[in-house]
Design an enzyme around this catalytic site. Sequence first.
Site, PDB file in Angstrom:
ATOM      1  CB  SER A 179      -3.535   2.694   2.265  1.00  9.49           C
ATOM      2  OG  SER A 179      -3.745   2.164   0.988  1.00  9.49           O
ATOM      3  CG  HIS A 218       4.322  -6.296  -1.131  1.00 11.60           C
ATOM      4  ND1 HIS A 218       4.521  -4.995  -1.528  1.00 11.60           N
ATOM      5  CD2 HIS A 218       3.085  -6.644  -1.578  1.00 11.60           C
ATOM      6  CE1 HIS A 218       3.446  -4.576  -2.191  1.00 11.60           C
ATOM      7  NE2 HIS A 218       2.569  -5.553  -2.241  1.00 11.60           N
ATOM      8  CE  LYS A 263      -3.408  -0.944  -0.597  1.00  6.08           C
ATOM      9  NZ  LYS A 263      -3.755  -1.551  -1.932  1.00  6.08           N
TER      10      LYS A 263
END
Length: 296
Positions: A140, A110, A48
């Site tokens: 988020s 990630h 995010k």
Amino acid sequence: FSSMKLTSQPELFEFKGISMTHFFTDDWENVQNFQARPDDILVATYPKAGTTWVSYILDLIYFGNTAPERQSSIPIYLRVPFLEAVIPETPTGVELANNLPTTPRLIKTHLPVQLVPKSFWEQNCRVVYVARNAKDNAVSYFHFDRMNEVQPDPGDWNNYLQTFMDGKTVFGPWYDHVCGYWEKKQTYSNLHYMFFEDMVESTDREVEQLCSFLGLSTPTEERQRIIKNVHFDVMKQNKMTNYSTASVMDFTISPFMRKGKVGDWKNHFTVAQNEQFDKHYKQKMKNSTLKFRTEI
Ligand code: A3P
């Protein structure tokens, strides 16, 4: 029905020191043994932080002029595969990456810096890291966990904020993630560290600096075209970049392209939560020179 969603939401477990779900560990051997090529570009982020935004910018920089059919028919998450992901009814991230027909290959991860497959470093690949201030990143991520059935149920906001502070979100603590890549940059010169807030403030400047990092001289006119296409409103309308083709997301709960703002945390944090968060943040970040803006 919400009961269906609940039963399909995955368990969190500790994996090599970070919180994970099986969707990102099922293919671990292939991920760790991934063979990077010297011209691969790794887009690394905490979830995010602006992954899709910078992925699309890179895609347009490299392929915007040469492959119109790519722009109109292949969703961004297939053009820029998510390396460690094993999502139902989709080829694995490693398979997608290995089958990319274009050069350079743009690959998303990630993973925290210590878990990135070592061939990326050995091949001296360019790495583009995007970081976003903790408060907006948490907000988020909260909405994302609500709408994405491969993510754990976040509970209510107060509960989620504590989870975030405790570092028990998927991919582990935000604090270690942003600091880990920041430290890596001190010794690994092929890492470009970007901030979501800077991109909102001046997409133009950030795209120019990105091109310079990539060793490309992109004409002003072409840069202007890229900037127009990667504007929040345009990406939100674009089926290839707004994730409307992804079956695991429920946009009736929250859209993927949600707000795209700096400072939305002010609509979520209570005064008490903010004070507590700031205190904890100061402690967590006290050994880092990394500075974020929570408003612009
Ligand atoms: P919000 O939930 O705050 O709206 P990621 O791609 O890493 O999952 O990050 C998603 C976040 O980036 C979302 O934040 C999304 O709206 C925002 N985002 C994506 N494209 C953007 C753009 N072109 N401009 C501004 N924000 C963007």
